[in-house]
Every structure is written in structure tokens, then in C-alpha cells.
Design a protein around this motif. Structure first.
Motif, PDB file in Angstrom:
ATOM      1  N   GLU A 194       0.738  -1.211   0.190  1.00  0.00           N
ATOM      2  CA  GLU A 194       0.193  -0.024  -0.116  1.00  0.00           C
ATOM      3  C   GLU A 194       0.632   1.504   0.039  1.00  0.00           C
ATOM      4  O   GLU A 194       0.710   2.293  -0.701  1.00  0.00           O
ATOM      5  CB  GLU A 194      -0.971   0.015   1.116  1.00  0.00           C
ATOM      6  N   LEU A 195       1.898   1.254   0.621  1.00  0.00           N
ATOM      7  CA  LEU A 195       2.913   2.348   0.872  1.00  0.00           C
ATOM      8  C   LEU A 195       3.517   2.545  -0.400  1.00  0.00           C
ATOM      9  O   LEU A 195       3.872   3.829  -1.006  1.00  0.00           O
ATOM     10  CB  LEU A 195       3.926   2.340   1.931  1.00  0.00           C
ATOM     11  N   ALA A 196       4.152   1.437  -0.867  1.00  0.00           N
ATOM     12  CA  ALA A 196       4.749   1.430  -2.290  1.00  0.00           C
ATOM     13  C   ALA A 196       3.933   1.991  -3.656  1.00  0.00           C
ATOM     14  O   ALA A 196       4.600   2.875  -4.198  1.00  0.00           O
ATOM     15  CB  ALA A 196       5.557   0.046  -2.573  1.00  0.00           C
ATOM     16  N   LEU A 197       2.933   1.736  -3.739  1.00  0.00           N
ATOM     17  CA  LEU A 197       2.053   1.786  -4.410  1.00  0.00           C
ATOM     18  C   LEU A 197       1.342   3.001  -4.457  1.00  0.00           C
ATOM     19  O   LEU A 197       0.692   3.664  -5.441  1.00  0.00           O
ATOM     20  CB  LEU A 197       0.991   0.569  -4.982  1.00  0.00           C
ATOM     21  N   GLY A 198       0.732   3.410  -3.257  1.00  0.00           N
ATOM     22  CA  GLY A 198       0.318   4.545  -2.898  1.00  0.00           C
ATOM     23  C   GLY A 198      -1.270   4.379  -3.136  1.00  0.00           C
ATOM     24  O   GLY A 198      -1.991   5.371  -2.876  1.00  0.00           O
ATOM     25  N   VAL A 199      -1.809   3.381  -3.117  1.00  0.00           N
ATOM     26  CA  VAL A 199      -3.267   2.867  -2.944  1.00  0.00           C
ATOM     27  C   VAL A 199      -3.413   1.808  -2.167  1.00  0.00           C
ATOM     28  O   VAL A 199      -2.723   0.928  -1.993  1.00  0.00           O
ATOM     29  CB  VAL A 199      -3.906   2.776  -4.392  1.00  0.00           C
ATOM     30  N   ASP A 200      -4.525   1.800  -1.778  1.00  0.00           N
ATOM     31  CA  ASP A 200      -5.063   0.537  -0.775  1.00  0.00           C
ATOM     32  C   ASP A 200      -5.188  -0.788  -1.493  1.00  0.00           C
ATOM     33  O   ASP A 200      -5.934  -0.520  -2.914  1.00  0.00           O
ATOM     34  CB  ASP A 200      -6.516   0.956  -0.132  1.00  0.00           C
ATOM     35  N   SER A 201      -5.004  -1.903  -1.189  1.00  0.00           N
ATOM     36  CA  SER A 201      -5.237  -3.032  -2.030  1.00  0.00           C
ATOM     37  C   SER A 201      -6.746  -3.280  -2.294  1.00  0.00           C
ATOM     38  O   SER A 201      -6.976  -3.905  -3.227  1.00  0.00           O
ATOM     39  CB  SER A 201      -4.535  -4.369  -1.430  1.00  0.00           C
ATOM     40  N   GLU A 202      -7.327  -2.915  -1.313  1.00  0.00           N
ATOM     41  CA  GLU A 202      -8.855  -3.108  -1.477  1.00  0.00           C
ATOM     42  C   GLU A 202      -9.326  -2.408  -2.877  1.00  0.00           C
ATOM     43  O   GLU A 202     -10.438  -2.849  -3.431  1.00  0.00           O
ATOM     44  CB  GLU A 202      -9.808  -2.676  -0.359  1.00  0.00           C
ATOM     45  N   LEU A 203      -8.710  -1.541  -3.389  1.00  0.00           N
ATOM     46  CA  LEU A 203      -9.086  -0.570  -4.782  1.00  0.00           C
ATOM     47  C   LEU A 203      -9.286  -1.801  -5.653  1.00  0.00           C
ATOM     48  O   LEU A 203      -9.924  -1.826  -6.647  1.00  0.00           O
ATOM     49  CB  LEU A 203      -8.131   0.340  -4.870  1.00  0.00           C
ATOM     50  N   PHE A 204      -8.178  -2.713  -5.555  1.00  0.00           N
ATOM     51  CA  PHE A 204      -8.044  -3.495  -6.849  1.00  0.00           C
ATOM     52  C   PHE A 204      -8.932  -5.053  -6.487  1.00  0.00           C
ATOM     53  O   PHE A 204      -9.477  -5.675  -7.382  1.00  0.00           O
ATOM     54  CB  PHE A 204      -6.749  -4.148  -7.051  1.00  0.00           C
ATOM     55  N   ALA A 205      -8.726  -5.400  -5.202  1.00  0.00           N
ATOM     56  CA  ALA A 205      -9.276  -6.545  -4.623  1.00  0.00           C
ATOM     57  C   ALA A 205     -10.759  -6.567  -4.448  1.00  0.00           C
ATOM     58  O   ALA A 205     -11.630  -7.498  -4.674  1.00  0.00           O
ATOM     59  CB  ALA A 205      -8.632  -7.093  -3.596  1.00  0.00           C
ATOM     60  N   GLY A 206     -11.254  -5.242  -3.861  1.00  0.00           N
ATOM     61  CA  GLY A 206     -12.686  -5.260  -3.587  1.00  0.00           C
ATOM     62  C   GLY A 206     -12.905  -5.506  -2.075  1.00  0.00           C
ATOM     63  O   GLY A 206     -12.146  -5.929  -1.388  1.00  0.00           O
ATOM     64  N   VAL A 207     -14.254  -5.349  -1.557  1.00  0.00           N
ATOM     65  CA  VAL A 207     -14.601  -5.665  -0.185  1.00  0.00           C
ATOM     66  C   VAL A 207     -15.786  -6.502  -0.292  1.00  0.00           C
ATOM     67  O   VAL A 207     -16.636  -6.474  -0.962  1.00  0.00           O
ATOM     68  CB  VAL A 207     -14.918  -4.322   0.420  1.00  0.00           C
ATOM     69  N   PRO A 208     -15.847  -7.306   0.872  1.00  0.00           N
ATOM     70  CA  PRO A 208     -17.092  -8.185   0.876  1.00  0.00           C
ATOM     71  C   PRO A 208     -18.444  -7.350   0.944  1.00  0.00           C
ATOM     72  O   PRO A 208     -18.390  -6.345   1.745  1.00  0.00           O
ATOM     73  CB  PRO A 208     -16.854  -9.042   2.128  1.00  0.00           C
ATOM     74  N   GLY A 209     -19.271  -7.892   0.287  1.00  0.00           N
ATOM     75  CA  GLY A 209     -20.651  -7.162   0.624  1.00  0.00           C
ATOM     76  C   GLY A 209     -20.888  -5.885  -0.331  1.00  0.00           C
ATOM     77  O   GLY A 209     -21.713  -5.254  -0.025  1.00  0.00           O
ATOM     78  N   GLU A 210     -19.875  -5.605  -1.053  1.00  0.00           N
ATOM     79  CA  GLU A 210     -19.975  -4.231  -1.895  1.00  0.00           C
ATOM     80  C   GLU A 210     -21.283  -4.557  -3.137  1.00  0.00           C
ATOM     81  O   GLU A 210     -21.238  -5.581  -3.747  1.00  0.00           O
ATOM     82  CB  GLU A 210     -18.874  -3.669  -2.595  1.00  0.00           C
ATOM     83  N   SER A 211     -22.098  -3.610  -3.385  1.00  0.00           N
ATOM     84  CA  SER A 211     -22.958  -3.587  -4.425  1.00  0.00           C
ATOM     85  C   SER A 211     -22.552  -3.593  -5.601  1.00  0.00           C
ATOM     86  O   SER A 211     -21.396  -3.207  -5.942  1.00  0.00           O
ATOM     87  CB  SER A 211     -24.025  -2.517  -4.114  1.00  0.00           C
ATOM     88  N   PRO A 212     -23.359  -4.132  -6.639  1.00  0.00           N
ATOM     89  CA  PRO A 212     -23.082  -4.078  -8.128  1.00  0.00           C
ATOM     90  C   PRO A 212     -22.414  -2.551  -8.437  1.00  0.00           C
ATOM     91  O   PRO A 212     -21.432  -2.410  -9.127  1.00  0.00           O
ATOM     92  CB  PRO A 212     -24.081  -4.562  -8.801  1.00  0.00           C
ATOM     93  N   ILE A 213     -23.116  -1.347  -7.845  1.00  0.00           N
ATOM     94  CA  ILE A 213     -22.763  -0.002  -8.159  1.00  0.00           C
ATOM     95  C   ILE A 213     -21.538   0.204  -7.800  1.00  0.00           C
ATOM     96  O   ILE A 213     -20.823   1.034  -8.370  1.00  0.00           O
ATOM     97  CB  ILE A 213     -23.964   0.812  -7.920  1.00  0.00           C
TER      98      ILE A 213
END
Length: 54
Positions: free
Chosen positions: A18-37
Motif C-alpha cells: 500500500e505504501l509503495a503503490l500509494g493505493v489501498d489493495s482493496e481498490l483492486f481486490a474489492g470488499v465483501p458485500g459491495e453492491s454492483p454499483i
């Protein structure tokens, strides 16, 4: 070996990435329970971060 990126100490491999890339890994992996939108919005942002046209 120390895990330091831009003066910040990483506690684990995920935090290091996360520090090296400057973004949170959840941005690419997603989070449980997210809606289609939410998934569509997250993927659009991830593609923009990578510089890929959607």
C-alpha cells in the motif's frame, strides 16, 4: 531487511504494498458485500489509477 517506504515503516507485506503503490489493495481486490454499483465505481477508479481506458 527493513520495510520502509518514503520514511514510513510498514507493519506487514500488505501495508508495504500500500505504501509503495500509494493505493489501498482493496481498490483492486474489492470488499465483501459491495453492491454492483460500488463494484463498478471501484473498478472504474482502479482502471483510472492504472491509466487504462475503461
Amino acid at each position: 531487511m527493513k520495510s520502509i517506504v518514503a520514511g514510513q515503516h510498514a507493519a506487514n507485506a500488505e501495508e508495504f504494498a500500500e505504501l509503495a503503490l500509494g493505493v489501498d489493495s482493496e481498490l483492486f481486490a474489492g470488499v465483501p458485500g459491495e453492491s454492483p454499483i460500488e463494484r463498478k465505481a471501484r473498478r472504474d477508479v482502479a482502471l483510472a489509477v492504472l491509466g487504462v481506458a475503461a
